[in-house]
Design a protein around this motif. Structure first.
Motif, PDB file in Angstrom:
ATOM      1  N   ASP A   1       0.565  -1.219  -0.138  1.00 26.45           N
ATOM      2  CA  ASP A   1      -0.382  -0.085   0.191  1.00 26.45           C
ATOM      3  C   ASP A   1       0.484   1.516   0.179  1.00 26.45           C
ATOM      4  OD1 ASP A   1       0.642   0.927   2.708  1.00 26.45           O
ATOM      5  OD2 ASP A   1      -0.866  -0.901   3.841  1.00 26.45           O
ATOM      6  N   SER A   2      -0.041   2.189  -0.093  1.00 26.67           N
ATOM      7  CA  SER A   2       0.434   3.980  -0.611  1.00 26.67           C
ATOM      8  C   SER A   2       2.011   4.523   0.772  1.00 26.67           C
ATOM      9  CB  SER A   2       0.066   5.167  -1.196  1.00 26.67           C
ATOM     10  OG  SER A   2      -0.927   4.849  -1.375  1.00 26.67           O
ATOM     11  N   ARG A   3       1.590   3.743   1.793  1.00 23.29           N
ATOM     12  CA  ARG A   3       2.150   4.180   3.253  1.00 23.29           C
ATOM     13  C   ARG A   3       3.458   3.053   2.816  1.00 23.29           C
ATOM     14  NH1 ARG A   3       3.147   2.697   8.432  1.00 23.29           N
ATOM     15  NH2 ARG A   3       3.595   3.642  10.074  1.00 23.29           N
ATOM     16  N   SER A   4       3.156   1.694   3.382  1.00 22.50           N
ATOM     17  CA  SER A   4       4.183   1.120   3.273  1.00 22.50           C
ATOM     18  C   SER A   4       5.567   0.855   2.187  1.00 22.50           C
ATOM     19  CB  SER A   4       3.981  -0.570   3.730  1.00 22.50           C
ATOM     20  OG  SER A   4       2.769  -1.104   4.027  1.00 22.50           O
ATOM     21  N   ALA A   5       5.234   0.997   1.005  1.00 22.85           N
ATOM     22  CA  ALA A   5       5.756   1.095  -0.212  1.00 22.85           C
ATOM     23  C   ALA A   5       6.887   2.900  -0.418  1.00 22.85           C
ATOM     24  CB  ALA A   5       5.000   2.260  -1.568  1.00 22.85           C
ATOM     25  N   THR A   6       6.252   3.762   0.776  1.00 19.40           N
ATOM     26  CA  THR A   6       6.698   4.613   1.165  1.00 19.40           C
ATOM     27  C   THR A   6       8.124   4.700   2.206  1.00 19.40           C
ATOM     28  OG1 THR A   6       5.350   6.384   0.706  1.00 19.40           O
ATOM     29  CG2 THR A   6       6.961   7.239   1.648  1.00 19.40           C
ATOM     30  N   VAL A   7       7.444   3.814   2.726  1.00 21.73           N
ATOM     31  CA  VAL A   7       8.404   3.307   3.966  1.00 21.73           C
ATOM     32  C   VAL A   7      10.029   2.687   3.160  1.00 21.73           C
ATOM     33  CG1 VAL A   7       8.942   1.974   5.670  1.00 21.73           C
ATOM     34  CG2 VAL A   7       6.931   3.898   5.889  1.00 21.73           C
ATOM     35  N   MET A   8       9.291   1.771   2.365  1.00 16.24           N
ATOM     36  CA  MET A   8      10.269   0.657   2.302  1.00 16.24           C
ATOM     37  C   MET A   8      10.936   1.643   1.159  1.00 16.24           C
ATOM     38  SD  MET A   8      11.734  -2.652   0.602  1.00 16.24           S
ATOM     39  CE  MET A   8      12.140  -3.022  -0.425  1.00 16.24           C
ATOM     40  N   LEU A   9      10.625   2.561  -0.014  1.00 17.31           N
ATOM     41  CA  LEU A   9      11.378   3.307  -1.075  1.00 17.31           C
ATOM     42  C   LEU A   9      12.197   3.854   0.435  1.00 17.31           C
ATOM     43  CD1 LEU A   9       8.975   4.315  -3.549  1.00 17.31           C
ATOM     44  CD2 LEU A   9      10.749   2.945  -3.458  1.00 17.31           C
ATOM     45  N   GLU A  10      11.713   4.584   1.690  1.00 24.70           N
ATOM     46  CA  GLU A  10      12.813   5.514   2.089  1.00 24.70           C
ATOM     47  C   GLU A  10      14.194   3.926   2.309  1.00 24.70           C
ATOM     48  OE1 GLU A  10      10.026   6.891   5.008  1.00 24.70           O
ATOM     49  OE2 GLU A  10       9.819   8.632   3.919  1.00 24.70           O
ATOM     50  N   ALA A  11      14.286   3.427   3.023  1.00 27.97           N
ATOM     51  CA  ALA A  11      14.414   1.830   3.441  1.00 27.97           C
ATOM     52  C   ALA A  11      15.736   1.369   2.381  1.00 27.97           C
ATOM     53  CB  ALA A  11      14.096   0.955   3.909  1.00 27.97           C
ATOM     54  N   MET A  12      14.716   1.722   0.802  1.00 32.43           N
ATOM     55  CA  MET A  12      16.256   2.067  -0.101  1.00 32.43           C
ATOM     56  C   MET A  12      17.146   2.709  -0.870  1.00 32.43           C
ATOM     57  SD  MET A  12      13.638   0.111  -2.514  1.00 32.43           S
ATOM     58  CE  MET A  12      15.094  -0.459  -3.514  1.00 32.43           C
ATOM     59  N   GLU A  13      16.157   4.052  -0.002  1.00 36.45           N
ATOM     60  CA  GLU A  13      17.156   5.262  -0.067  1.00 36.45           C
ATOM     61  C   GLU A  13      18.483   5.362   0.764  1.00 36.45           C
ATOM     62  OE1 GLU A  13      16.072   9.835  -1.311  1.00 36.45           O
ATOM     63  OE2 GLU A  13      15.402   9.119   0.637  1.00 36.45           O
ATOM     64  N   MET A  14      17.938   5.019   1.709  1.00 35.69           N
ATOM     65  CA  MET A  14      18.986   4.835   3.147  1.00 35.69           C
ATOM     66  C   MET A  14      20.260   3.906   2.806  1.00 35.69           C
ATOM     67  SD  MET A  14      17.933   3.952   7.390  1.00 35.69           S
ATOM     68  CE  MET A  14      16.659   5.557   7.133  1.00 35.69           C
ATOM     69  N   MET A  15      19.479   2.717   2.453  1.00 32.14           N
ATOM     70  CA  MET A  15      20.742   1.828   1.448  1.00 32.14           C
ATOM     71  C   MET A  15      21.676   2.899   1.287  1.00 32.14           C
ATOM     72  SD  MET A  15      17.911  -1.844   1.635  1.00 32.14           S
ATOM     73  CE  MET A  15      18.835  -2.498   0.231  1.00 32.14           C
ATOM     74  N   ASN A  16      21.096   3.051  -0.038  1.00 28.77           N
ATOM     75  CA  ASN A  16      22.046   3.271  -0.737  1.00 28.77           C
ATOM     76  C   ASN A  16      22.417   5.154  -0.406  1.00 28.77           C
ATOM     77  OD1 ASN A  16      21.596   6.224  -3.404  1.00 28.77           O
ATOM     78  ND2 ASN A  16      23.194   4.313  -3.666  1.00 28.77           N
ATOM     79  N   VAL A  17      22.356   5.765   0.458  1.00 30.41           N
ATOM     80  CA  VAL A  17      23.318   7.060   1.027  1.00 30.41           C
ATOM     81  C   VAL A  17      23.923   6.231   2.393  1.00 30.41           C
ATOM     82  CG1 VAL A  17      22.951   9.038   2.512  1.00 30.41           C
ATOM     83  CG2 VAL A  17      21.281   8.613  -0.029  1.00 30.41           C
ATOM     84  N   GLN A  18      23.251   5.725   2.928  1.00 27.30           N
ATOM     85  CA  GLN A  18      24.222   4.980   4.269  1.00 27.30           C
ATOM     86  C   GLN A  18      25.685   4.141   3.694  1.00 27.30           C
ATOM     87  OE1 GLN A  18      22.549   5.349   7.869  1.00 27.30           O
ATOM     88  NE2 GLN A  18      21.062   6.539   7.451  1.00 27.30           N
ATOM     89  N   PHE A  19      25.466   3.441   3.444  1.00 27.99           N
ATOM     90  CA  PHE A  19      25.947   1.829   3.322  1.00 27.99           C
ATOM     91  C   PHE A  19      26.255   1.840   1.409  1.00 27.99           C
ATOM     92  CE2 PHE A  19      22.853   0.422   5.951  1.00 27.99           C
ATOM     93  CZ  PHE A  19      23.340  -0.052   6.869  1.00 27.99           C
ATOM     94  N   GLY A  20      26.574   2.856   0.915  1.00 28.53           N
ATOM     95  CA  GLY A  20      27.007   3.045   0.042  1.00 28.53           C
ATOM     96  C   GLY A  20      26.599   1.525  -1.557  1.00 28.53           C
ATOM     97  N   ALA A  21      25.158   1.176  -1.122  1.00 23.63           N
ATOM     98  CA  ALA A  21      24.606   0.450  -1.670  1.00 23.63           C
ATOM     99  C   ALA A  21      24.053   0.448  -2.954  1.00 23.63           C
ATOM    100  CB  ALA A  21      23.463  -0.129  -0.949  1.00 23.63           C
ATOM    101  N   THR A  22      24.775   0.470  -4.054  1.00 19.63           N
ATOM    102  CA  THR A  22      24.511   0.299  -5.573  1.00 19.63           C
ATOM    103  C   THR A  22      23.000  -0.301  -6.205  1.00 19.63           C
ATOM    104  OG1 THR A  22      27.055   0.542  -5.814  1.00 19.63           O
ATOM    105  CG2 THR A  22      25.255   0.638  -7.672  1.00 19.63           C
TER     106      THR A  22
END
Length: 277
Positions: free
Chosen positions: A198-219
């Motif tokens: 759902d919309s809320r869960s999708a946003t939380v998931m996308l923010e988690a992926m963004e965090m993976m990219n920014v904080q962990f340097g994940a490609t």
């Protein structure tokens, strides 16, 4: 025609899309073709696709249904084989690997996030994440610390003792993301990771992926039909008729402005676009 897709080189599906800065790419796709069928009935799912992804990039792949974006992901994931061309990950040509080498390569170098989390129902959250580390051969005395660290970062520490049937869809997807990241892969491949949320869960998931990219340097390379999901990426490649039709970069613009630019291209291509949330 908007500036984002006005050049003839892009409109003709020209190759050579590359990250900026002259950095050695993590992923290099070189003139790959994927052909299905026989001589009398041939389908070019991919028709000479080329692009690079630099370390630490978050790249989205978009395109109308049947454009070839899922085939592209499957080829990069070594789930499918190319008809011609080459795919290099970490400088290694994966198109030449044998079956046993491919299995080892997937285990050691790739992380996967699917539309359905694909968690093991008989394992709790902690065990699902730690399994990826165990398979890779991580020292047993280091596994717990790594699992708790990635779980805390992605906000799923409170469900580590729960089984998938006890978790919400968003929690399962974030456990899956933690599993993908735990073994520190060179490249994380995400296939419609918010498609079942759902919309809320999708946003939380996308923010988690963004965090993976920014904080962990994940490609990360993410295939999505959702313009909202794509707006969390840093660069979008648009696939049309098996070729790279265009790309746009977020740069220093806001995510809202990037979303608007994505919507323009999606509307031009005639594909589906999800509303902003």
């Amino acid at each position: 025609m908007p500036e984002a897709y006005a050049t003839s080189a892009v409109a003709s599906g020209a190759t050579g899309f590359a990250p900026t800065g002259g950095v050695q790419p993590i992923l290099s796709v070189k003139h790959i073709e994927k052909i299905y069928g026989t001589k009398d009935s041939v389908t070019h799912a991919l028709a000479g696709v080329s692009f690079d992804v630099a370390p630490g990039e978050f790249v989205g792949i978009m395109g109308p249904s049947g454009s070839g974006k899922t085939t592209l992901l499957n080829c990069v994931a070594t789930i499918d084989t190319v008809t011609s061309g080459h795919i290099l990950i970490g400088g290694r040509d994966i198109t030449n690997l044998r079956t046993r080498e491919l299995a080892r390569f997937r285990r050691d170098e790739l992380g996967f996030i699917f539309q359905d989390s694909n968690l093991l129902d008989t394992l709790n959250g902690f065990e699902n994440i730690s399994l990826a580390l165990s398979i890779k051969g991580a020292p047993a005395n280091q596994i717990a610390a790594k699992v708790h660290a990635i779980a805390e970062t992605l906000g799923v520490s409170d469900v580590l003792k729960k089984y998938p049937y006890q978790m919400s869809g968003g929690q399962k997807q974030r456990i899956a993301a933690a599993r993908a990241m735990a073994a520190e892969p060179k490249l994380v491949l995400a296939d419609e990771p918010t498609g079942a949320l759902d919309s809320r869960s999708a946003t939380v998931m996308l923010e988690a992926m963004e965090m993976m990219n920014v904080q962990f340097g994940a490609t990360i390379m993410m295939v999505t039909h959702d313009s909202y999901a794509a707006s969390f990426a840093k660069r979008i490649l648009f696939i049309k008729d098996g070729t790279v039709f265009n790309e746009i970069r977020k740069g220093d613009t806001s995510r809202k402005d990037f979303f608007s630019r994505i919507m323009e291209v999606v509307s031009f291509l005639g594909g589906d676009a999800s509303d902003a949330r």
